[in-house]
Write a protein that holds these residues in place. Structure first.
Motif, mmCIF file in Angstrom:
data_model
loop_
_atom_site.group_PDB
_atom_site.id
_atom_site.type_symbol
_atom_site.label_atom_id
_atom_site.label_comp_id
_atom_site.label_asym_id
_atom_site.label_seq_id
_atom_site.Cartn_x
_atom_site.Cartn_y
_atom_site.Cartn_z
ATOM 1 N N SER A 184 -1.049 11.924 -10.230
ATOM 2 C CA SER A 184 0.403 11.765 -10.048
ATOM 3 C C SER A 184 1.164 13.055 -10.364
ATOM 4 O O SER A 184 2.271 13.265 -9.892
ATOM 5 C CB SER A 184 0.934 10.605 -10.894
ATOM 6 N N THR B 77 5.526 5.851 -5.708
ATOM 7 C CA THR B 77 4.394 4.918 -5.756
ATOM 8 C C THR B 77 4.885 3.544 -6.177
ATOM 9 O O THR B 77 5.891 3.412 -6.876
ATOM 10 C CB THR B 77 3.298 5.369 -6.747
ATOM 11 N N HIS C 276 1.002 -3.628 0.965
ATOM 12 C CA HIS C 276 0.680 -2.509 1.865
ATOM 13 C C HIS C 276 0.845 -2.936 3.327
ATOM 14 O O HIS C 276 1.387 -2.193 4.152
ATOM 15 C CB HIS C 276 -0.754 -2.031 1.595
ATOM 16 N N PHE D 5 2.423 4.463 4.069
ATOM 17 C CA PHE D 5 1.986 4.405 2.665
ATOM 18 C C PHE D 5 0.475 4.303 2.575
ATOM 19 O O PHE D 5 -0.137 3.574 3.353
ATOM 20 C CB PHE D 5 2.626 3.193 1.964
ATOM 21 N N GLY D 6 -0.109 5.026 1.633
ATOM 22 C CA GLY D 6 -1.542 4.914 1.383
ATOM 23 C C GLY D 6 -1.820 3.730 0.461
ATOM 24 O O GLY D 6 -0.925 3.231 -0.223
ATOM 25 N N ALA E 280 -4.391 2.654 -2.669
ATOM 26 C CA ALA E 280 -5.354 3.283 -3.579
ATOM 27 C C ALA E 280 -5.352 2.573 -4.928
ATOM 28 O O ALA E 280 -4.896 1.442 -5.040
ATOM 29 C CB ALA E 280 -5.026 4.779 -3.737
ATOM 30 N N PHE F 265 -6.922 7.552 -5.254
ATOM 31 C CA PHE F 265 -5.565 8.108 -5.239
ATOM 32 C C PHE F 265 -5.642 9.638 -5.230
ATOM 33 O O PHE F 265 -4.988 10.316 -4.429
ATOM 34 C CB PHE F 265 -4.840 7.586 -6.488
ATOM 35 N N GLN G 30 -6.812 11.043 -1.909
ATOM 36 C CA GLN G 30 -5.765 10.939 -0.882
ATOM 37 C C GLN G 30 -4.649 11.975 -1.116
ATOM 38 O O GLN G 30 -4.081 12.506 -0.173
ATOM 39 C CB GLN G 30 -5.185 9.522 -0.844
ATOM 40 N N HIS H 198 0.306 10.991 3.122
ATOM 41 C CA HIS H 198 1.150 9.787 3.039
ATOM 42 C C HIS H 198 2.516 10.067 2.426
ATOM 43 O O HIS H 198 2.671 10.983 1.628
ATOM 44 C CB HIS H 198 0.435 8.703 2.224
ATOM 45 N N TYR I 132 2.541 5.571 -1.917
ATOM 46 C CA TYR I 132 1.283 4.864 -2.165
ATOM 47 C C TYR I 132 1.536 3.516 -2.804
ATOM 48 O O TYR I 132 2.422 3.371 -3.646
ATOM 49 C CB TYR I 132 0.374 5.671 -3.117
ATOM 50 N N LEU J 95 -0.485 1.170 -5.262
ATOM 51 C CA LEU J 95 -1.640 1.322 -6.142
ATOM 52 C C LEU J 95 -1.953 0.027 -6.872
ATOM 53 O O LEU J 95 -1.081 -0.553 -7.524
ATOM 54 C CB LEU J 95 -1.359 2.398 -7.195
#
Length: 443
Positions: A96, A103, A120, A130-131, A133, A140, A143, A149, A152, A154
């Motif tokens: 991060s 996120t 998601h 958005f990813g 993870a 994470f 990526q 992205h 994310y 998470l």
């Protein structure tokens, strides 16, 4: 700067790649064996590593250490690092630092995978890139190293949250809290609860905490611990202001100025717990300004999560259900609660400090036979021996499924919902679920 990564799995290798890219001197150490595909990735990125040992002189000279979630704080190498005052953080914390994007962090004892995947799905359908993870998919850190992205979603376990210092999700979600992993928290429930709430510790007034207002543990904690984030409650039992609730079998949200409604029977996922998961995901989608039509459509076409109340096959009118992801009693509670037919229940594995009493009334009402699947089943036998007439012990998935078939009759359900971890007989809960599906297909 020397970065030492402990653990050569998904999060470890991802962190090593990101560290290398950001100019760290990186060394990776795994006490077990590293999978071949990860070794290839490490070689390609010119990262030095060791396996089946932790060499102290190569580790205790680190500036920062990233420890994989599976390594407990009480392991000797972690103790040695703490004694030297070396910073030990999680992959989420490390990664991060290298991104400015928003996120959404989702935690909870149960429902977090479904809620994460559903959230998601809603954002993706709403055209946000958005990813996905955390506990799911590609790490994470990996990526972020690829940097593709705009944000994310998470899925965060308490172990990942233990290792954060400054990580701050824009939207945090706590789905629920029930006793789990107590073996890692000195068997003290309050330590585990505190770990979950670390998700909101760095949030500011411009951030949001979405939480289950029906959960007593969450409500109590929030009463006695002031937080800065704006609170967004969801509830099945009461009308909540500035949140989401259920009235007349309809989900109603008044988070934004425009009211959002969705009939429960239009949700693709069944069961009360999934109504909660849908409410949590809807809250996030609304805060992220996804259109109401898109949210409705996405909630009705979401496909669900493998190994979570997954219908496998119907054989001779008996439904086989794979809920291998239920690794604690609370998850199994939801599974049994959603059964509408007499159930043959396959249960057992590595017990993480389970209290089976909370399942008693459901087992009395729904379960006709229990098939134990673990190395040590004594606790299950002691708990339910007087409640269920038939309890059989088995030593393999194939045997468990065959016996469950013999014990079931037309109109029944055979439910694999182990309420335990899988490591006594299987590699992982996924491996356990896959073996169940293969055994069912071979009946």
């Amino acid at each position: 700067m020397r970065l030492v990564v402990l653990g050569g799995g998904e999060s470890g290798v991802g962190t090593a790649i990101l560290g290398k890219k950001k100019g760290y001197d990186v060394f990776l150490s795994d006490f077990g064996k590293i999978k071949n595909n990860y070794k290839e990735v490490l070689a390609l990125n010119d990262i030095t590593w060791e396996e089946e040992k932790h060499t102290e002189e190569l580790i205790l000279n680190a500036d920062v250490v990233m420890k994989s979630p599976g390594i407990p704080d009480k392991s000797p190498i972690i103790k040695a690092l703490h004694e030297k005052g070396i910073s030990v953080i999680s992959e989420i914390e490390f990664a991060s630092e290298f991104t400015e994007v928003e996120t959404i962090g989702i935690t909870g004892s149960n429902g977090k995978t479904t809620t994460t995947m559903l959230t998601h799905h809603l954002l993706k359908q709403g055209s946000l890139n958005f990813g996905l993870a955390g506990n799911i998919g590609k790490s994470f850190a990996w990526q972020i190293a690829e940097n593709k992205h705009e944000g994310y979603v998470l899925e965060l376990s308490s172990f990942q949250l233990d290792g954060i210092k400054s990580y701050r999700p824009h939207i945090a979600v706590i789905t629920n809290i029930s006793p789990d992993h107590l073996d890692r928290y000195e068997y003290k429930y309050e330590l585990y609860v505190a770990a979950k709430f670390r998700i909101t510790m760095n949030q500011t007034e411009s951030d949001f905490l979405v939480y289950d207002a029906d959960d007593e543990i969450i409500s109590k904690w929030l009463e006695s611990n002031p937080i800065k984030a704006q609170k967004i409650p969801f509830s099945l039992t009461k009308v909540v202001e500035g949140g989401i609730y259920v009235k007349n079998d309809t989900i109603i949200s008044n988070i934004t100025n425009e009211e959002f409604t969705m009939p429960i029977n239009e949700l693709s996922l069944e069961g009360k717990h999934n109504v909660k998961n849908a409410m949590a995901a809807t809250a996030v989608a609304q805060l992220m300004r996804i259109r109401k039509e898109t949210i409705r459509e996405s909630l009705s076409n979401f496909q669900g999560v493998e190994h979570r109340l997954e219908k496998v096959l119907k054989i001779q009118n008996v439904q086989y259900i794979n809920d291998s992801k239920a690794t604690n009693t609370n998850a199994t509670f939801f599974a049994l609660d959603s059964m509408n037919t007499p159930t043959v229940w396959i249960v057992g594995g590595v017990d993480k400090g389970n209290d089976y009493d909370e399942l008693m009334s459901l087992v009395r009402e729904k379960v006709k036979a229990i098939v134990c699947l673990g190395v040590d089943n004594q606790k299950i036998i002691n708990a339910f021996g007087n409640v269920v007439d038939v309890i059989v012990e088995t030593a393999s998935m194939q045997e468990a499924v065959k016996i469950a078939q013999k014990l079931s009759e037309k109109g029944d359900t055979v439910l694999l919902s182990p309420a335990c971890a899988s490591f006594d007989l299987f590699e992982s809960y996924e491996d356990r679920g896959k073996q169940f599906k293969i055994a069912v297909q071979n009946l």
